[in-house]
Design an enzyme around this catalytic site. Structure first.
Site, PDB file in Angstrom:
ATOM      1  N   ASP A   7       0.862  -1.177   0.000  1.00 50.43           N
ATOM      2  CA  ASP A   7       0.000   0.000   0.000  1.00 50.43           C
ATOM      3  C   ASP A   7       0.902   1.232   0.000  1.00 50.43           C
ATOM      4  O   ASP A   7       2.101   1.133   0.297  1.00 50.43           O
ATOM      5  CB  ASP A   7      -0.880  -0.045   1.255  1.00 50.43           C
ATOM      6  CG  ASP A   7      -1.661   1.222   1.455  1.00 50.43           C
ATOM      7  OD1 ASP A   7      -2.339   1.650   0.500  1.00 50.43           O
ATOM      8  OD2 ASP A   7      -1.604   1.794   2.569  1.00 50.43           O
ATOM      9  N   ASP A   9      -0.233   5.142   0.947  1.00 50.33           N
ATOM     10  CA  ASP A   9      -0.494   6.119   2.020  1.00 50.33           C
ATOM     11  C   ASP A   9      -0.654   5.421   3.370  1.00 50.33           C
ATOM     12  O   ASP A   9      -1.462   4.503   3.525  1.00 50.33           O
ATOM     13  CB  ASP A   9      -1.748   6.932   1.701  1.00 50.33           C
ATOM     14  CG  ASP A   9      -1.617   7.732   0.411  1.00 50.33           C
ATOM     15  OD1 ASP A   9      -0.493   8.166   0.098  1.00 50.33           O
ATOM     16  OD2 ASP A   9      -2.627   7.917  -0.284  1.00 50.33           O
TER      17      ASP A   9
HETATM   18 MG   LIG Z   1      -3.023   3.079   3.502  1.00 48.18          MG
END
Ligand SMILES: [Mg+2]
Ligand SMILES: [Zn+2]
Length: 186
Positions: A7, A9
């Protein structure tokens, strides 16, 4: 091919409730870029799977997203690290696409692009939906306690989820596991 799917962010860079919209707002979490570089040096390819609904919501455009990623690639290159590709979902939740996590579309795109079976591919994220998407695609789920999970792990994690303090601890886990000698049956 040794592949990990991350992932973005809250896992690699600081998350924001107001969305990360510009290169200036894209700030790596401590040790995260180094963690990617260490994985690279051990032969792992790193690919990002990221929901970027800020595009669909009109909060920033693709040029801004590309500029954020140019910053990331440059910072990584400076320490000998590399992300092979960034796969992102540009849709808002209302668009009912199949690539917005927790659906597995982005992961399936990555598997198809690289020609890699996703079964057992480690994936790390800070949100339940990251791990739900990865697990639905057959990946091995890893939660990092940064970003959305900085205050604690969510309920309902997929079976077999391993929890790590941050991306550096995730990289340590992957590298130490790979370094363990195989048991020899005599
Ligand atoms: Mg995230
Ligand atoms: Zn989508």
């Amino acid at each position: 091919m040794k592949l990990v799917i991350l992932d973005r962010d809250g896992t690699i860079n600081s998350d924001s409730d107001d969305f990360v919209k510009t290169p200036d707002e894209w700030l790596p979490l401590p040790g995260s870029l180094e963690a990617i570089a260490r994985l690279n040096h051990a032969g792992w390819h790193v690919v990002i799977a990221s929901n970027q609904s800020g595009l669909g919501r009109g909060l920033f455009d693709v040029a801004s997203l590309n500029a954020m990623h140019a910053k990331m690639h440059k910072m990584l290159a400076a320490i000998g690290g590399r992300v092979d590709a960034v796969f992102y979902c540009p849709h808002s939740p209302e668009e009912s696409c199949n690539c917005r996590k927790p659906l597995p579309g982005l992961f399936e795109q990555i598997g198809a692009r690289f020609g890699v079976p996703l079964k057992g591919v480690p994936t790390a994220g800070d949100s339940l939906r990251d791990l739900q998407a990865g697990a639905a695609a057959g990946c091995e789920p890893h939660l990092v306690l940064t970003g959305k999970s900085a205050k604690g792990q969510p309920d309902g994690l997929p079976a077999g989820t391993t929890v790590h303090k941050d991306l550096a601890a995730f990289a340590d886990f992957i590298l130490q596991r790979a370094a363990k000698p195989l048991a020899v049956a005599i």
